[in-house]
Design a protein around this motif. Structure first.
Motif, PDB file in Angstrom:
ATOM      1  N   LYS A 171      50.986  64.637  23.236  1.00 34.60           N
ATOM      2  CA  LYS A 171      51.954  64.829  22.776  1.00 34.60           C
ATOM      3  C   LYS A 171      51.543  66.820  23.115  1.00 34.60           C
ATOM      4  O   LYS A 171      52.089  67.301  23.279  1.00 34.60           O
ATOM      5  CB  LYS A 171      52.342  64.848  21.583  1.00 34.60           C
ATOM      6  CG  LYS A 171      53.099  64.013  21.177  1.00 34.60           C
ATOM      7  CD  LYS A 171      53.341  63.757  19.600  1.00 34.60           C
ATOM      8  CE  LYS A 171      54.206  62.631  19.540  1.00 34.60           C
ATOM      9  NZ  LYS A 171      54.423  62.374  17.678  1.00 34.60           N
ATOM     10  N   ALA A 172      49.937  66.902  22.997  1.00 38.01           N
ATOM     11  CA  ALA A 172      49.612  68.064  23.660  1.00 38.01           C
ATOM     12  C   ALA A 172      49.572  68.424  24.576  1.00 38.01           C
ATOM     13  O   ALA A 172      49.898  68.831  25.580  1.00 38.01           O
ATOM     14  CB  ALA A 172      48.065  68.457  22.569  1.00 38.01           C
ATOM     15  N   ARG A 173      49.015  67.588  25.430  1.00 38.72           N
ATOM     16  CA  ARG A 173      48.720  67.903  26.756  1.00 38.72           C
ATOM     17  C   ARG A 173      50.622  67.687  27.226  1.00 38.72           C
ATOM     18  O   ARG A 173      50.649  69.080  28.544  1.00 38.72           O
ATOM     19  CB  ARG A 173      48.849  66.176  27.608  1.00 38.72           C
ATOM     20  CG  ARG A 173      48.306  66.614  29.199  1.00 38.72           C
ATOM     21  CD  ARG A 173      48.100  64.427  29.751  1.00 38.72           C
ATOM     22  NE  ARG A 173      47.330  64.272  28.858  1.00 38.72           N
ATOM     23  CZ  ARG A 173      45.480  64.047  28.533  1.00 38.72           C
ATOM     24  NH1 ARG A 173      45.296  64.939  29.016  1.00 38.72           N
ATOM     25  NH2 ARG A 173      44.779  63.076  28.130  1.00 38.72           N
ATOM     26  N   ALA A 174      51.729  66.978  26.739  1.00 43.13           N
ATOM     27  CA  ALA A 174      52.917  67.837  27.500  1.00 43.13           C
ATOM     28  C   ALA A 174      52.607  69.266  27.523  1.00 43.13           C
ATOM     29  O   ALA A 174      53.875  69.544  27.892  1.00 43.13           O
ATOM     30  CB  ALA A 174      54.021  66.387  26.451  1.00 43.13           C
ATOM     31  N   LEU A 175      52.830  69.330  25.906  1.00 43.07           N
ATOM     32  CA  LEU A 175      53.509  70.432  25.441  1.00 43.07           C
ATOM     33  C   LEU A 175      52.165  71.758  26.334  1.00 43.07           C
ATOM     34  O   LEU A 175      53.153  73.046  26.981  1.00 43.07           O
ATOM     35  CB  LEU A 175      52.913  70.860  24.320  1.00 43.07           C
ATOM     36  CG  LEU A 175      53.417  70.683  23.030  1.00 43.07           C
ATOM     37  CD1 LEU A 175      52.567  71.124  22.146  1.00 43.07           C
ATOM     38  CD2 LEU A 175      54.850  71.086  23.349  1.00 43.07           C
ATOM     39  N   VAL A 176      50.995  71.442  26.461  1.00 47.43           N
ATOM     40  CA  VAL A 176      50.339  72.135  27.840  1.00 47.43           C
ATOM     41  C   VAL A 176      51.236  72.655  29.362  1.00 47.43           C
ATOM     42  O   VAL A 176      51.389  73.358  29.852  1.00 47.43           O
ATOM     43  CB  VAL A 176      48.673  71.858  27.831  1.00 47.43           C
ATOM     44  CG1 VAL A 176      48.003  72.606  29.074  1.00 47.43           C
ATOM     45  CG2 VAL A 176      48.220  72.426  26.265  1.00 47.43           C
ATOM     46  N   HIS A 177      51.422  71.643  29.702  1.00 45.69           N
ATOM     47  CA  HIS A 177      52.422  70.546  31.098  1.00 45.69           C
ATOM     48  C   HIS A 177      52.901  72.151  30.901  1.00 45.69           C
ATOM     49  O   HIS A 177      53.678  72.014  32.467  1.00 45.69           O
ATOM     50  CB  HIS A 177      52.091  70.117  31.124  1.00 45.69           C
ATOM     51  CG  HIS A 177      51.073  68.738  31.887  1.00 45.69           C
ATOM     52  ND1 HIS A 177      50.939  67.586  32.039  1.00 45.69           N
ATOM     53  CD2 HIS A 177      49.443  68.941  31.813  1.00 45.69           C
ATOM     54  CE1 HIS A 177      49.418  67.213  31.820  1.00 45.69           C
ATOM     55  NE2 HIS A 177      48.560  68.173  32.056  1.00 45.69           N
ATOM     56  N   ALA A 178      53.765  71.976  30.189  1.00 50.34           N
ATOM     57  CA  ALA A 178      55.395  72.542  30.098  1.00 50.34           C
ATOM     58  C   ALA A 178      55.201  73.797  29.457  1.00 50.34           C
ATOM     59  O   ALA A 178      56.103  74.687  29.418  1.00 50.34           O
ATOM     60  CB  ALA A 178      56.028  71.957  28.481  1.00 50.34           C
ATOM     61  N   GLY A 179      53.551  74.396  29.729  1.00 52.50           N
ATOM     62  CA  GLY A 179      53.383  76.128  29.589  1.00 52.50           C
ATOM     63  C   GLY A 179      53.525  76.685  27.932  1.00 52.50           C
ATOM     64  O   GLY A 179      53.040  77.470  28.509  1.00 52.50           O
ATOM     65  N   ALA A 180      53.300  75.805  26.956  1.00 54.30           N
ATOM     66  CA  ALA A 180      51.847  76.055  26.087  1.00 54.30           C
ATOM     67  C   ALA A 180      50.979  76.570  26.332  1.00 54.30           C
ATOM     68  O   ALA A 180      49.881  76.683  26.929  1.00 54.30           O
ATOM     69  CB  ALA A 180      52.073  75.649  24.924  1.00 54.30           C
ATOM     70  N   SER A 181      50.495  78.105  25.763  1.00 53.12           N
ATOM     71  CA  SER A 181      49.161  78.580  26.205  1.00 53.12           C
ATOM     72  C   SER A 181      48.600  78.834  24.638  1.00 53.12           C
ATOM     73  O   SER A 181      47.318  79.246  24.417  1.00 53.12           O
ATOM     74  CB  SER A 181      49.712  80.063  26.317  1.00 53.12           C
ATOM     75  OG  SER A 181      50.578  80.777  25.860  1.00 53.12           O
ATOM     76  N   GLU A 182      49.262  78.547  23.766  1.00 51.46           N
ATOM     77  CA  GLU A 182      48.495  78.049  22.026  1.00 51.46           C
ATOM     78  C   GLU A 182      49.418  77.329  21.665  1.00 51.46           C
ATOM     79  O   GLU A 182      50.796  77.035  21.598  1.00 51.46           O
ATOM     80  CB  GLU A 182      49.154  79.245  21.194  1.00 51.46           C
ATOM     81  CG  GLU A 182      48.900  79.184  19.764  1.00 51.46           C
ATOM     82  CD  GLU A 182      48.959  80.091  18.780  1.00 51.46           C
ATOM     83  OE1 GLU A 182      48.473  81.057  19.621  1.00 51.46           O
ATOM     84  OE2 GLU A 182      49.398  80.385  18.136  1.00 51.46           O
ATOM     85  N   ILE A 183      48.271  75.602  21.487  1.00 49.93           N
ATOM     86  CA  ILE A 183      49.393  75.073  20.358  1.00 49.93           C
ATOM     87  C   ILE A 183      48.466  75.110  19.163  1.00 49.93           C
ATOM     88  O   ILE A 183      47.818  75.094  17.968  1.00 49.93           O
ATOM     89  CB  ILE A 183      48.223  73.717  21.309  1.00 49.93           C
ATOM     90  CG1 ILE A 183      48.954  73.027  22.328  1.00 49.93           C
ATOM     91  CG2 ILE A 183      48.718  72.759  20.210  1.00 49.93           C
ATOM     92  CD1 ILE A 183      47.974  71.931  22.939  1.00 49.93           C
TER      93      ILE A 183
END
Length: 416
Positions: free
Chosen positions: A160-172
């Protein structure tokens, strides 16, 4: 295909659940609209942290029920005190958040649309790692809504975190009712492993760990602090709500820690990290809190000098053990809150004043007021950069700034 309007109140965990509701609705072909009057269904994700919040939730539910064709109420107040909406004659379905998409879709199978955008809150990806907690605090009503900890596998949360990063998240933002007890339902303490693996994901981003009760963190404090020291991607920030500086009050609150255990966690992070931010919470005016107990809380505040402090006056929550205790007078709670809040402002102001004249690497997280942006340094301290458009600065950027001033709760920085 339905149109929907969603409003969310409360913590980042609630916001994460709303994002998941939206993701599932969008995957099912449904779309958001600008306001409740235009929506086929309105969704109200509620909070129930204090009595004033409850009143606000009921009032907003009443307003929404008049503005939209169909209303669904979910979140903590809906699950812990759902009957209040019926008693107030609010025409709404009261549902667990996981049941909301099914209710909106009336049981039809999802029909994903092409190009469905990943659900992000601007540059921030919210990652709820578990639901529920392992505590049984005598004043807490949220536990009635969330139940005991339910932890998905580490690998699932990493993906889920990887998907957020790939979607453009710069902060998790790693969130949950109590992140420190992640994995306890499986007999393991998995937070250090999870953070280690999330930080190994390729990409330039930062990770903030949400609230973790001292009782859950104490047993893993050394392993956890080592993970923080190893990974630059982790903000050197931890939210440890101590709630009182008196062991007697902590026992009456049924907190699962003592003051010395809280201090041992702080000392461990002091040893491992050169600079970090401690965030904590205090409840003032708990029914059994004496003048001496309050003095102990003030002494603890001044000893550990946390850079972020949430001061809450005790309020009775229906159905909790503390609701049956004889309370303190309102003026007593007001006076104690005022004293602690003044000390808090002094401590936080000193922390930001110490930053002036230093250079910091910051992440631009979101737009601020006017032509400014809000940034976070490595210790999650807030830095405001003004004239952002003229300087070509926007959310998602990493930049070096010189701290030029402060305003008690945040600092000002100029790009260098």
């Amino acid at each position: 295909m339905a149109t929907y309007h969603i409003e969310t109140y409360g913590c980042t965990s609630n916001r994460g659940e709303s994002r998941e509701i939206e993701r599932r609705l969008r995957d099912g072909g449904h779309r958001p609209v600008d306001g409740p009057a235009e929506a086929d269904v309105a969704i109200l994700n509620t909070c129930t942290v204090v009595e004033k919040t409850e009143r606000n939730m009921l009032r907003r539910a009443e307003e929404l029920s008049e503005e939209t064709a169909d209303l669904i109420v979910t979140g903590c107040m809906a699950l812990a005190q759902g009957e209040q909406f019926a008693e107030a004659d609010v025409d709404a379905q009261v549902l667990h958040w996981e049941d909301v998409p099914t209710a909106v879709m009336n049981g039809e199978c999802p029909t994903p649309t092409e190009g469905t955008a990943p659900v992000l809150d601007g540059e921030v990806g919210i990652l709820p790692i578990a639901r529920g907690c392992m505590s049984n605090c005598s004043y807490c009503i949220t536990k009635f809504a969330t139940g005991r900890i339910d932890s998905p596998p580490v690998a699932e949360n990493v993906e889920k975190a990887r998907a957020l990063v790939h979607a453009g998240a710069s902060e998790i933002r790693v969130t949950g009712q109590d992140t420190g007890v992640y994995g306890w339902d499986e007999g393991e303490r998995k937070l250090p492993e999870l953070l280690d693996r999330v930080c190994d994901i390729d990409g330039e981003f930062r990770v903030r760990v949400g609230m973790a009760n001292p009782g859950g963190i104490h047993g893993i404090r050394e392993e956890l602090a080592d993970v923080f020291a190893e990974h630059e991607k982790l903000y050197d920030f931890i939210h440890l709500p101590v709630q009182s500086g008196s062991d007697d009050v902590l026992e009456d609150m049924r907190r699962q820690h003592r003051v010395d255990e809280f201090l041992e966690i702080v000392e461990t992070f002091d040893e491992r990290l050169d600079e970090w931010t401690l965030s904590t919470d205090f409840i003032v005016g708990f029914p059994t809190e004496t003048d001496h107990d309050h003095e102990q809380s003030m002494a603890l505040l001044r000893e550990v000098r946390p850079e972020k402090v949430n001061v809450t006056r005790f309020s009775k929550r229906p159905g909790t053990e503390a609701a049956d205790m004889k309370g303190l007078g309102g003026q007593t709670k007001k006076d104690r809150s005022k004293e602690m809040s003044a000390a808090k402002r002094e401590i936080v102001g000193e922390a930001y004043e110490s930053m002036v004249g230093t250079e910091r690497r910051v992440l631009v997280v979101e737009e601020g007021t006017g032509d400014s942006v809000k940034c976070r340094d490595g210790a999650y301290r807030q830095v405001i950069v003004q004239e952002a458009d003229a300087r070509g600065v926007e959310p998602g950027d990493f930049l070096d700034v010189e701290i030029t001033g402060q305003n008690t709760m945040y600092a000002f920085g100029d790009p260098v």
